[in-house]
Design a protein around this motif. Structure first.
Motif, PDB file in Angstrom:
ATOM      1  N   LEU A   1      35.976  31.924  39.343  1.00  0.00           N
ATOM      2  CA  LEU A   1      36.640  32.964  38.535  1.00  0.00           C
ATOM      3  C   LEU A   1      36.712  34.294  39.274  1.00  0.00           C
ATOM      4  O   LEU A   1      37.732  34.978  39.254  1.00  0.00           O
ATOM      5  N   ILE A   2      35.597  34.651  39.912  1.00  0.00           N
ATOM      6  CA  ILE A   2      35.507  35.993  40.512  1.00  0.00           C
ATOM      7  C   ILE A   2      36.132  36.017  41.910  1.00  0.00           C
ATOM      8  O   ILE A   2      36.909  36.915  42.237  1.00  0.00           O
TER       9      ILE A   2
ATOM     10  N   ILE B   1      41.217  37.521  31.384  1.00  0.00           N
ATOM     11  CA  ILE B   1      40.031  37.204  32.198  1.00  0.00           C
ATOM     12  C   ILE B   1      40.128  37.895  33.555  1.00  0.00           C
ATOM     13  O   ILE B   1      39.165  38.474  34.050  1.00  0.00           O
ATOM     14  N   ASN B   2      41.336  37.820  34.136  1.00  0.00           N
ATOM     15  CA  ASN B   2      41.571  38.502  35.416  1.00  0.00           C
ATOM     16  C   ASN B   2      41.228  39.980  35.323  1.00  0.00           C
ATOM     17  O   ASN B   2      40.604  40.546  36.224  1.00  0.00           O
TER      18      ASN B   2
ATOM     19  N   ASN C   1      44.438  34.118  30.516  1.00  0.00           N
ATOM     20  CA  ASN C   1      44.095  34.158  31.936  1.00  0.00           C
ATOM     21  C   ASN C   1      44.207  35.566  32.507  1.00  0.00           C
ATOM     22  O   ASN C   1      43.354  35.993  33.295  1.00  0.00           O
TER      23      ASN C   1
ATOM     24  N   GLN D   1      40.084  35.638  41.906  1.00  0.00           N
ATOM     25  CA  GLN D   1      40.661  36.387  40.790  1.00  0.00           C
ATOM     26  C   GLN D   1      42.139  36.696  41.020  1.00  0.00           C
ATOM     27  O   GLN D   1      42.928  36.686  40.113  1.00  0.00           O
TER      28      GLN D   1
ATOM     29  N   VAL E   1      37.384  40.530  35.030  1.00  0.00           N
ATOM     30  CA  VAL E   1      36.754  40.316  36.346  1.00  0.00           C
ATOM     31  C   VAL E   1      37.070  41.489  37.262  1.00  0.00           C
ATOM     32  O   VAL E   1      36.196  42.005  37.961  1.00  0.00           O
ATOM     33  N   SER E   2      38.327  41.907  37.210  1.00  0.00           N
ATOM     34  CA  SER E   2      38.754  43.011  38.073  1.00  0.00           C
ATOM     35  C   SER E   2      37.978  44.286  37.759  1.00  0.00           C
ATOM     36  O   SER E   2      37.511  44.983  38.666  1.00  0.00           O
TER      37      SER E   2
ATOM     38  N   MET F   1      44.240  30.126  40.001  1.00  0.00           N
ATOM     39  CA  MET F   1      42.861  30.530  39.745  1.00  0.00           C
ATOM     40  C   MET F   1      42.056  29.407  39.074  1.00  0.00           C
ATOM     41  O   MET F   1      40.945  29.091  39.505  1.00  0.00           O
ATOM     42  N   ILE F   2      42.635  28.802  38.068  1.00  0.00           N
ATOM     43  CA  ILE F   2      41.899  27.771  37.319  1.00  0.00           C
ATOM     44  C   ILE F   2      41.607  26.568  38.212  1.00  0.00           C
ATOM     45  O   ILE F   2      40.525  25.977  38.147  1.00  0.00           O
TER      46      ILE F   2
END
Lengths: 264, 162
Positions: B60-61, A38-39, A35, B64, A42-43, B70-71
């Motif tokens: 997701l975006i 992924i963060n 996670n 964030q 995206v960031s 988040m999920i």
């Protein structure tokens, strides 16, 4: 092949839904490592361009504010300097009339702290100036807050500053208002104190303590600390005066070395 | 492939909103819920599969920074997007008012869900002080979007007012 294609197109909606559900479940049960990865992605892809712009804007705004504040401070300082210059000229004139020796004038040499040593509190610092910059032992070191210490040893490109927090360092000092004198020293247990101040002296909490210039190392008028406690003990000829140091020795960064040059 | 470019721009718009515009456009701490507004608008105008994936990526975006939640946000936004699409399919959304009701409901449901996820106490207070005004505020932007989309608000008309 065609059959598979037909089957695929027939159930395309279900395939998409199943894919999304599987992804969400995978994210839900994936560890924090996945996670956070992924963060991060995206960031970097979506947020960082805007964050960079925002941070630059905020930085610029801060610089602009600082600029305005410093411009104002410069105007005030210029006014003060003109008053002081006038007073200095008057002082020189009167000293020459009285036949006194001319007072030395000092130039400031900026320096950066390379390292600091001391177990509980910093007691010495190495700076990036040395003999090549005309630095010599016993030159006073200050910053914008007040007196920091003196140069204790010097090599070609570096020097060691003995801070006021070093218990072996002493400063001949006086109280700004009453002009009475004592000796400032630092003790790791009780902190900074003004010693040898007779009980006849006039002193109160909040008084500023400056260097007296009598020790021969530090020039007069440098801020050393502020009185935070005055203890008068029975049968003792001297006060016990505790001081708050003018300088925060835990956050030293840029410092200035005072270089003496005789006034013409 | 080019049909996905607008979605990419929506993602950047959401990111830009979260970084810059969210604080600038907030009124008394009430913020626009732009991710959900865009999800609702895409659900009104696009197909089911598109909104399914779009909702997933907006979750997701757009959320964030929501760390542990988040999920759940991803799940919620995806579900809201698909449900909104099915509402649009089954209801008559020709009138502007009906669309605004849908947008308002979608955003309010999401705000309440976010409150339930993040808030420990003072639920009703935050609902009335923040979640409800945020849904109204966001719906106003949806209203402006629909006016522009239906050519009821044009540059010429604005110019004629002044």
């Amino acid at each position: 092949m065609n059959k598979i294609g037909n089957l695929f197109s027939k159930h395309i909606r279900n395939i998409h839904f199943t894919s999304v559900v599987i992804l969400i479940l995978a994210l839900l049960f994936a560890g924090t490592y996945i996670n956070s990865y992924i963060n991060q992605v995206v960031s970097v892809v979506f947020y960082s361009p805007f964050s960079i712009v925002k941070n630059s804007y905020l930085e610029l705004r801060k610089v602009n504010e600082d600029n305005e504040r410093l411009s104002q401070a410069l105007i005030n300082a210029t006014l003060k300097i003109s008053v002081y210059e006038e007073a200095e000229r008057e002082n020189q004139r009167l000293r020459s009339i009285l036949g006194f020796e001319p007072k030395p004038i000092y130039s400031l040499l900026p320096a950066e702290i390379v390292s600091i040593s001391g177990s509980y509190i910093p007691i010495s610092a190495i700076i990036n100036r040395g003999i090549n910059d005309s630095i010599a032992v016993d030159m006073p070191v200050i910053n914008e807050q007040g007196l920091i210490g003196r140069i204790s040893s010097v090599s070609s490109d570096a020097a060691v500053v003995q801070l006021l927090t070093d218990p072996s360092n002493r400063v001949a000092a006086r109280i700004t208002d009453s002009r009475e004198m004592g000796i400032v020293k630092y003790n790791s247990r009780s902190g900074m104190s003004l010693d040898n101040l007779p009980i006849q002296a006039t002193i109160s909490v909040g008084d500023e303590i400056i260097s007296s210039g009598l020790g021969g190392v530090y020039p007069s008028g440098l801020k050393v600390g502020t009185v935070n406690q005055v203890v008068k003990e029975e049968l003792e000829p001297f006060y016990t005066v505790h001081l708050d140091p003018a300088v925060n020795f835990y956050s030293l960064e840029e410092i200035f070395i005072l270089r003496e040059s005789i006034q013409e | 492939m080019t049909k996905y470019i607008p979605y990419l721009l929506y993602f950047w718009l959401i990111a830009m909103h979260q970084v810059f515009l969210s604080d600038v456009t907030s009124i008394f701490g009430v913020k626009i819920n732009l991710p959900l507004l865009i999800v609702a608008l895409v659900a009104v105008y696009k197909e089911e599969i598109e909104i399914l994936w779009f909702g997933f990526f907006v979750g997701l975006i757009g959320f964030q920074g929501a760390n542990d939640y988040m999920i759940w946000q991803v799940l919620m936004v995806t579900v809201i997007g698909v449900v909104t699409y099915h509402f649009k399919e089954r209801l008559n959304l020709e009138s502007l008012f009906a669309r605004l009701i849908l947008v308002f409901s979608v955003i309010l449901v999401h705000n309440i869900f976010t409150l339930l996820l993040e808030l420990n106490e003072g639920f009703f207070n935050t609902l009335f002080v923040n979640a409800l005004p945020s849904a109204v505020y966001t719906t106003i932007f949806g209203w402006i979007f629909f006016l522009i989309k239906n050519d009821r608000l044009t540059y010429k008309k604005i110019k004629s007012i002044f």
